[in-house]
Design a protein around this motif. Sequence first.
Motif, short mmCIF file in Angstrom:
data_model
loop_
_atom_site.label_atom_id
_atom_site.label_comp_id
_atom_site.label_asym_id
_atom_site.label_seq_id
_atom_site.Cartn_x
_atom_site.Cartn_y
_atom_site.Cartn_z
N LEU A 89 -8.46 64.11 -37.93
CA LEU A 89 -9.79 63.53 -37.84
C LEU A 89 -10.74 64.31 -38.75
N ASN A 90 -11.58 63.60 -39.47
CA ASN A 90 -12.60 64.29 -40.26
C ASN A 90 -13.82 64.57 -39.38
N GLU A 91 -14.80 65.26 -39.92
CA GLU A 91 -15.97 65.66 -39.12
C GLU A 91 -16.72 64.45 -38.57
N GLU A 92 -16.87 63.41 -39.37
CA GLU A 92 -17.57 62.20 -38.92
C GLU A 92 -16.83 61.55 -37.76
N GLU A 93 -15.51 61.48 -37.84
CA GLU A 93 -14.72 60.89 -36.77
C GLU A 93 -14.80 61.74 -35.50
N LYS A 94 -14.78 63.04 -35.64
CA LYS A 94 -14.91 63.91 -34.47
C LYS A 94 -16.27 63.71 -33.80
N ARG A 95 -17.33 63.65 -34.60
CA ARG A 95 -18.67 63.41 -34.03
C ARG A 95 -18.73 62.06 -33.34
N TYR A 96 -18.11 61.06 -33.95
CA TYR A 96 -18.08 59.72 -33.36
C TYR A 96 -17.40 59.77 -31.98
N VAL A 97 -16.23 60.38 -31.90
CA VAL A 97 -15.49 60.45 -30.63
C VAL A 97 -16.33 61.16 -29.57
N VAL A 98 -16.95 62.26 -29.91
CA VAL A 98 -17.79 62.98 -28.95
C VAL A 98 -18.98 62.12 -28.53
N SER A 99 -19.55 61.36 -29.46
CA SER A 99 -20.69 60.50 -29.11
C SER A 99 -20.27 59.39 -28.15
N VAL A 100 -19.06 58.87 -28.31
CA VAL A 100 -18.54 57.85 -27.40
C VAL A 100 -18.40 58.45 -25.99
N ILE A 101 -17.82 59.63 -25.91
CA ILE A 101 -17.64 60.31 -24.62
C ILE A 101 -19.00 60.58 -23.98
N GLU A 102 -19.94 61.08 -24.76
CA GLU A 102 -21.27 61.39 -24.24
C GLU A 102 -21.96 60.13 -23.71
N PRO B 39 -5.96 66.99 -34.64
CA PRO B 39 -4.82 67.19 -35.55
C PRO B 39 -4.13 65.88 -35.90
N ALA B 40 -3.54 65.83 -37.07
CA ALA B 40 -2.82 64.63 -37.51
C ALA B 40 -1.70 64.27 -36.54
N LEU B 41 -1.03 65.28 -36.03
CA LEU B 41 0.07 65.09 -35.07
C LEU B 41 -0.18 65.99 -33.86
N LEU C 20 -6.97 55.83 -29.85
CA LEU C 20 -8.00 55.91 -30.90
C LEU C 20 -7.78 54.83 -31.95
N GLU C 21 -6.53 54.60 -32.28
CA GLU C 21 -6.22 53.57 -33.27
C GLU C 21 -6.52 52.18 -32.73
N LYS C 22 -6.07 51.92 -31.51
CA LYS C 22 -6.24 50.60 -30.90
C LYS C 22 -7.71 50.27 -30.65
N TRP C 23 -8.45 51.20 -30.04
CA TRP C 23 -9.81 50.91 -29.61
C TRP C 23 -10.88 51.20 -30.66
N HIS C 24 -10.59 52.13 -31.55
CA HIS C 24 -11.63 52.60 -32.47
C HIS C 24 -11.29 52.41 -33.94
N GLY C 25 -10.08 51.96 -34.22
CA GLY C 25 -9.70 51.74 -35.61
C GLY C 25 -9.51 53.01 -36.41
N ILE C 26 -9.25 54.12 -35.73
CA ILE C 26 -9.01 55.40 -36.40
C ILE C 26 -7.50 55.60 -36.47
N PRO C 27 -6.91 55.50 -37.66
CA PRO C 27 -5.45 55.52 -37.76
C PRO C 27 -4.83 56.87 -37.39
N ARG C 28 -3.61 56.77 -36.85
CA ARG C 28 -2.82 57.96 -36.54
C ARG C 28 -2.29 58.56 -37.84
N GLY C 29 -1.84 59.80 -37.76
CA GLY C 29 -1.16 60.42 -38.90
C GLY C 29 -2.04 61.22 -39.82
N ASN C 30 -3.36 61.11 -39.66
CA ASN C 30 -4.30 61.91 -40.46
C ASN C 30 -5.18 62.70 -39.51
#
Length: 131
Positions: free
Chosen positions: A96-109, A52-54, A84-94
Amino acid sequence: MRDLEELFAKLAESSFRSSFHLREPERSYLHRKGMAVIIQHAADFVEKRLAPALPANDGKQTPYRNHPVFVAQHATGTCCRSCLEKWHGIPRGNALNEEEKRYVVSVIERWLEKETLDTLQRSRNNGCKEP
């Protein structure tokens, strides 16, 4: 989003991020459930707590233990929108889109796979006696 090789090199340089490791209960849970189930849990946690954005309780929504994904999130800076913003360059306030969600899960995996391999190697080395 960052290149994963670059990201993991930077994470390894952080004494805070590199201090996280799975404890026995989390390792056992991962082994019992299997990686596929744990990665589904990761996708669910990302969707509900991070996408979620917030997000509710942002900065405090991820416990430090009791699930392999939680530990991985802190180890990889995917625990809150600030990280997420500091380490991955994914800004707060928006949201996450599907690509960003997949990216985060791939990092965790990737972290979980590396952690389980490192744990296996450590346990083999501890059982091996040098002449």
